[in-house]
Design a protein around this motif. Structure first.
Motif, short mmCIF file in Angstrom:
data_model
loop_
_atom_site.label_atom_id
_atom_site.label_comp_id
_atom_site.label_asym_id
_atom_site.label_seq_id
_atom_site.Cartn_x
_atom_site.Cartn_y
_atom_site.Cartn_z
N PRO A 44 1.21 -0.95 -0.11
CA PRO A 44 0.19 0.37 0.31
C PRO A 44 0.97 1.24 0.23
O PRO A 44 1.70 1.54 0.59
N THR A 45 0.37 2.48 -1.09
CA THR A 45 1.48 3.89 -1.07
C THR A 45 -0.59 4.92 -0.47
O THR A 45 -1.47 4.22 -1.06
N ALA A 46 -0.30 5.39 -0.23
CA ALA A 46 -0.77 6.82 -0.79
C ALA A 46 -1.43 6.84 -1.85
O ALA A 46 -0.67 6.81 -3.21
N PHE A 47 -3.12 6.97 -2.81
CA PHE A 47 -3.42 7.17 -3.95
C PHE A 47 -2.49 5.48 -4.65
O PHE A 47 -2.67 5.92 -6.06
N PRO A 98 -3.23 8.53 -13.28
CA PRO A 98 -4.41 8.72 -13.84
C PRO A 98 -4.64 7.33 -14.74
O PRO A 98 -6.23 7.23 -14.87
N GLU A 99 -3.88 6.66 -15.35
CA GLU A 99 -4.10 4.86 -15.56
C GLU A 99 -4.10 3.82 -14.49
O GLU A 99 -4.79 3.53 -14.12
N LEU A 100 -3.15 4.88 -13.13
CA LEU A 100 -3.65 3.57 -11.70
C LEU A 100 -4.98 4.10 -11.22
O LEU A 100 -5.10 3.27 -10.14
N LEU A 101 -5.05 5.32 -11.53
CA LEU A 101 -6.29 5.51 -10.32
C LEU A 101 -7.16 6.66 -11.08
O LEU A 101 -8.00 7.66 -11.32
N PRO A 102 -8.21 5.20 -12.40
CA PRO A 102 -8.64 6.76 -13.78
C PRO A 102 -10.39 6.51 -13.40
O PRO A 102 -10.87 7.66 -13.35
N GLN A 103 -10.51 5.66 -11.81
CA GLN A 103 -11.58 7.25 -11.34
C GLN A 103 -11.28 8.39 -10.40
O GLN A 103 -12.72 8.66 -10.12
N ALA A 104 -10.06 8.47 -10.25
CA ALA A 104 -10.19 10.10 -9.32
C ALA A 104 -8.67 10.68 -10.58
O ALA A 104 -7.96 11.10 -10.38
N HIS A 106 -8.15 13.87 -11.12
CA HIS A 106 -8.19 15.08 -10.34
C HIS A 106 -6.54 15.22 -9.74
O HIS A 106 -6.16 16.22 -9.40
N LEU A 107 -6.42 14.21 -9.40
CA LEU A 107 -6.20 13.57 -7.69
C LEU A 107 -4.55 14.15 -8.85
O LEU A 107 -3.78 15.07 -7.56
N LYS A 108 -4.04 13.63 -10.18
CA LYS A 108 -2.33 14.33 -10.82
C LYS A 108 -2.44 15.44 -10.49
O LYS A 108 -1.41 16.12 -10.72
N ASP A 109 -3.03 16.95 -11.28
CA ASP A 109 -2.96 18.23 -10.96
C ASP A 109 -3.44 18.39 -9.66
O ASP A 109 -2.41 19.33 -8.68
N ALA A 110 -4.75 18.58 -8.64
CA ALA A 110 -5.16 19.42 -7.76
C ALA A 110 -4.19 18.79 -6.54
O ALA A 110 -4.32 19.04 -5.74
N GLU A 119 7.32 16.18 -4.06
CA GLU A 119 9.18 15.53 -4.20
C GLU A 119 7.90 14.89 -2.85
O GLU A 119 9.18 13.95 -2.23
N SER A 120 7.74 15.71 -2.13
CA SER A 120 7.47 15.28 -0.52
C SER A 120 6.73 14.06 -0.45
O SER A 120 7.00 12.96 0.31
N ALA A 121 5.13 13.91 -1.26
CA ALA A 121 4.77 12.73 -1.34
C ALA A 121 5.69 11.42 -1.35
O ALA A 121 5.83 10.40 -1.24
#
Length: 197
Positions: A44-47, A98-104, A106-110, A119-121
């Protein structure tokens, strides 16, 4: 039984596993490394981000370039290990979200639009993945010798010249050789590390 994992597997992954300082000359194959990665990628990792990148140092020329940046005490073992890997964080890991989380998408830029946040995450989650990678090496019946004793800036310039990857650790991988293990240092007991609130 408190753990689902059988005692032999517990020993292989944790209790008997140690950081190796010497290795035999038995090669570590690409198939072994792929099997390790294909197992540990599910940690597991975040998102579900996957910022870890693994650079296998196989050629004598690349090995010499890496050894030049290792701390003095890490040079002999890095010179002789059958395989050495540089584990790094990909600062642009968010491009694959986007390919790992197609349902979200918006996370890429938001969430990861700012490089400092990214870099921190990325560094935190790549460090988690590095821990899984070490356990995966053990699951393959191999020993890992993880090291942070190296000139990170030098390694980054030498192997990641575009600045988009940053080295986290260097790991020697193989079958343990003679006198591979130092005495194990103590660990904190349960009552010293765990509290209930």
């Amino acid at each position: 039984m408190a753990l689902a994992l059988d005692p032999a597997a517990q020993d292989l992954l944790f209790r008997e596993a140690r950081t190796a300082n010497t290795f035999t000359d038995e090669p570590v194959t690409d198939e072994q490394v792929q099997a390790i990665y294909d197992l540990v990628k599910y940690g597991p990792t975040a998102f579900n981000q996957s910022p870890l990148r693994v650079t296998l140092v196989r050629s004598p020329e690349a090995r010499a370039r890496l050894v030049a940046h290792m701390a003095e005490g890490n040079r002999p073992k890095t010179s002789t290990a059958p395989l050495t890997a540089i584990l790094s964080v990909d600062i642009d890991f968010h491009e694959r979200l986007p390919e790992l989380l197609p349902q979200a998408p918006h996370l890429k830029d938001a969430v990861f639009g700012e490089e400092a946040v990214r870099e921190s995450a990325g560094s935190f989650n790549a460090a988690l993945q590095a821990g899984y990678f070490i356990v995966g090496v053990r699951a393959a019946g191999l020993a890992a010798g993880p090291m942070t004793g190296f000139d990170a800036d030098g390694v980054n310039k030498e192997f990641f010249g575009d600045g988009r990857q940053k080295a986290l650790m260097v790991i020697n991988i193989g079958r343990p050789g003679p006198d591979a293990f130092k005495p194990r240092n103590p660990r904190l007991a349960y009552q010293d590390a765990v509290v209930s609130v």
